[in-house]
Design an enzyme around this catalytic site. Structure first.
Site, PDB file in Angstrom:
ATOM      1  CE1 TYR A 145      -3.682 -12.257   1.062  1.00  0.00           C
ATOM      2  CE2 TYR A 145      -3.612 -10.158   2.241  1.00  0.00           C
ATOM      3  CZ  TYR A 145      -3.879 -10.884   1.096  1.00  0.00           C
ATOM      4  OH  TYR A 145      -4.346 -10.240  -0.013  1.00  0.00           O
ATOM      5  CE  LYS A 161      -3.753  -1.818   2.863  1.00  0.00           C
ATOM      6  NZ  LYS A 161      -3.172  -2.362   4.088  1.00  0.00           N
ATOM      7  CG  HIS A 188       1.066 -10.014   8.484  1.00  0.00           C
ATOM      8  ND1 HIS A 188       0.260 -11.099   8.196  1.00  0.00           N
ATOM      9  CD2 HIS A 188       0.267  -8.926   8.429  1.00  0.00           C
ATOM     10  CE1 HIS A 188      -0.969 -10.678   7.959  1.00  0.00           C
ATOM     11  NE2 HIS A 188      -1.000  -9.364   8.101  1.00  0.00           N
ATOM     12  CB  VAL A 189       4.106  -6.977  13.178  1.00  0.00           C
ATOM     13  CG1 VAL A 189       3.922  -5.723  14.021  1.00  0.00           C
ATOM     14  CG2 VAL A 189       4.107  -8.230  14.057  1.00  0.00           C
TER      15      VAL A 189
HETATM   16  P1  M7G Z   1      -3.731  -8.355   6.805  1.00  0.00           P
HETATM   17  O1  M7G Z   1      -3.825  -7.922   8.221  1.00  0.00           O
HETATM   18  O2  M7G Z   1      -3.583  -9.829   6.577  1.00  0.00           O
HETATM   19  O3  M7G Z   1      -4.978  -7.919   5.990  1.00  0.00           O
HETATM   20  O4  M7G Z   1      -2.495  -7.566   6.199  1.00  0.00           O
HETATM   21  P2  M7G Z   1      -5.458  -6.629   5.191  1.00  0.00           P
HETATM   22  O5  M7G Z   1      -4.889  -6.786   3.783  1.00  0.00           O
HETATM   23  O6  M7G Z   1      -6.948  -6.779   5.180  1.00  0.00           O
HETATM   24  O7  M7G Z   1      -4.957  -5.447   5.924  1.00  0.00           O
HETATM   25  C1  M7G Z   1      -1.783  -7.948   5.083  1.00  0.00           C
HETATM   26  C2  M7G Z   1      -0.934  -6.772   4.667  1.00  0.00           C
HETATM   27  O8  M7G Z   1      -0.064  -7.193   3.629  1.00  0.00           O
HETATM   28  C3  M7G Z   1      -1.761  -5.621   4.114  1.00  0.00           C
HETATM   29  O9  M7G Z   1      -1.376  -4.413   4.715  1.00  0.00           O
HETATM   30  C4  M7G Z   1      -1.491  -5.666   2.609  1.00  0.00           C
HETATM   31  O10 M7G Z   1      -1.509  -4.374   2.010  1.00  0.00           O
HETATM   32  C5  M7G Z   1      -0.116  -6.274   2.551  1.00  0.00           C
HETATM   33  N1  M7G Z   1       0.122  -7.051   1.318  1.00  0.00           N
HETATM   34  C6  M7G Z   1      -0.743  -7.878   0.705  1.00  0.00           C
HETATM   35  N2  M7G Z   1      -0.142  -8.439  -0.369  1.00  0.00           N
HETATM   36  C7  M7G Z   1      -0.782  -9.410  -1.265  1.00  0.00           C
HETATM   37  C8  M7G Z   1       1.136  -7.975  -0.438  1.00  0.00           C
HETATM   38  C9  M7G Z   1       2.232  -8.216  -1.336  1.00  0.00           C
HETATM   39  O11 M7G Z   1       2.176  -8.982  -2.296  1.00  0.00           O
HETATM   40  N3  M7G Z   1       3.390  -7.558  -1.026  1.00  0.00           N
HETATM   41  C10 M7G Z   1       3.497  -6.686   0.029  1.00  0.00           C
HETATM   42  N4  M7G Z   1       4.667  -6.073   0.222  1.00  0.00           N
HETATM   43  N5  M7G Z   1       2.469  -6.438   0.870  1.00  0.00           N
HETATM   44  C11 M7G Z   1       1.298  -7.085   0.635  1.00  0.00           C
END
Ligand code: M7G
Length: 328
Positions: free
Chosen positions: A264, A198, A268-269
């Site tokens: 996911y 993001k 992760h933090v």
């Molecule tokens: P989450 O708390 O699992 O869910 O966070 P959310 O997406 O509903 O917030 C996953 C975090 O990983 C989010 O902040 C996503 O923007 C980020 N993210 C997701 N993907 C698929 C990627 C990626 O391919 N690369 C990176 N660098 N970040 C990602």
């Protein structure tokens, strides 16, 4: 006013890489990409079907459509105006008067092309779950006891959650390797810190990094016990130190948290600049890492036993499971 700090972008992925991904699966079938410097406009081929969500305030639009024969979601977001770009914006733009009244006037300012970038994120092939994730929906607050987690949530996420292939690609350096800001290789305590996708890394105001743990069997907050304290403390400490060294941002300027529920299920933090109001940083979903550490210090089984609350969108399958179980 103190000048806003900016960062030098550390090799953000090129659209052309995504183009490759959309067109051909790589040999491993893991969606990882290799570097390609040219930027072909794959979005010229994008056939949009619906606008899933848009926000005039956030200056974003989420569009569902097709790239070739594959479903795709494209997210377009106007990027913040950087302070170091202002001089060029004032001198190099075309200005058209819209209205003038007394001391007030409004204009349409046409900036030079390099100042007019839009961040584009492409998810392709997008699953139905991705389409739902980005659609505007009402949410309901769910109350989940430790028992509910075992009997309703865990079976659901074991069957239904998003693929964490992208996480494995990062840990195995098959994707985003050049974007890694810090890594600790220890298999137990180790993690990788890198920019969240993001964040375009152009300015510190919307700083957003994620720390992905090396251990692969910690799904979420619910799996954490006091045995994970050294891991959590390591991420907290080294994450803060790295952000201070690299971006000049002190720990007091950071919001460091976990989501429950995450999208996911690989622990992760999230690290954000404090004051950057990003979706998901509200009290109903974000758990400060400092609080998580304290809670586990006070009670080793805190997150196994506590009732946790979180919002779920109306079309989320897990909400249906809670409703069916008579828990809503
Ligand atoms: P989450 O708390 O699992 O869910 O966070 P959310 O997406 O509903 O917030 C996953 C975090 O990983 C989010 O902040 C996503 O923007 C980020 N993210 C997701 N993907 C698929 C990627 C990626 O391919 N690369 C990176 N660098 N970040 C990602």
């Amino acid at each position: 006013m103190a000048p806003k700090r900016r960062t030098d972008s550390v090799g953000s992925d090129k659209l052309s890489q995504i183009a490759k991904k959309a067109k051909t699966d790589n040999e491993n079938g893991d969606g990882a990409v290799t570097k390609d410097p040219e930027s072909e406009n794959i979005l010229s081929e994008f056939k949009m079907t619906t606008v899933l969500r848009d926000s005039a305030r956030e200056k974003t639009v989420f569009v569902h459509g097709k790239l070739g024969d594959q479903d795709a979601v494209v997210i377009l977001e106007k990027t913040p105006i950087r302070e170091d770009a202002l001089a060029e914006l004032f001198t190099g733009s075309k200005l058209k008067l819209e209205m003038k009244n007394d001391i007030y006037s409004t204009y349409r300012l046409q900036p030079p092309p390099q100042q007019n970038a839009i961040k584009a994120t492409v998810v392709c092939p997008a699953t139905e779950k991705h389409v739902k994730k980005y659609q505007r929906q009402e949410s309901s607050l769910v109350k989940e006891t430790g028992e509910d987690y075992k009997s309703i949530t865990l079976p659901y996420i074991e069957k239904q959650s998003f693929s964490v292939q992208w996480v494995h690609n990062i840990l195995e350096k098959k994707a985003e390797a050049e974007r890694i800001v810090y890594e600790d290789p220890d298999p137990e305590l180790g993690f990788v810190l890198l920019p969240d996708f993001k964040w375009d890394q152009k300015q510190i105001d919307d700083l957003y990094l994620i720390a992905i743990v090396r251990q692969r069997d910690i799904k979420s907050l619910r799996d954490l016990t006091s045995k994970h304290l050294p891991l959590l403390q390591n991420i907290f400490q080294k994450g803060k130190e790295t952000i201070l060294q690299r971006y000049g941002l002190a720990a007091s300027q950071l919001r460091v948290y976990l989501h429950y529920q995450p999208s996911y299920y690989h622990l992760h933090v999230h690290f954000n600049k404090l004051g950057y109001e990003v979706p998901g940083c509200g009290v109903e979903r974000a758990h400060l890492l400092a609080d998580v550490i304290q809670n586990l210090e006070a009670d080793p089984e805190y997150y196994k036993t506590r009732t946790l609350y979180f919002p779920l969108r109306a079309d989320h399958g897990l909400l249906g499971q809670f409703t069916e179980a008579g828990r809503l």
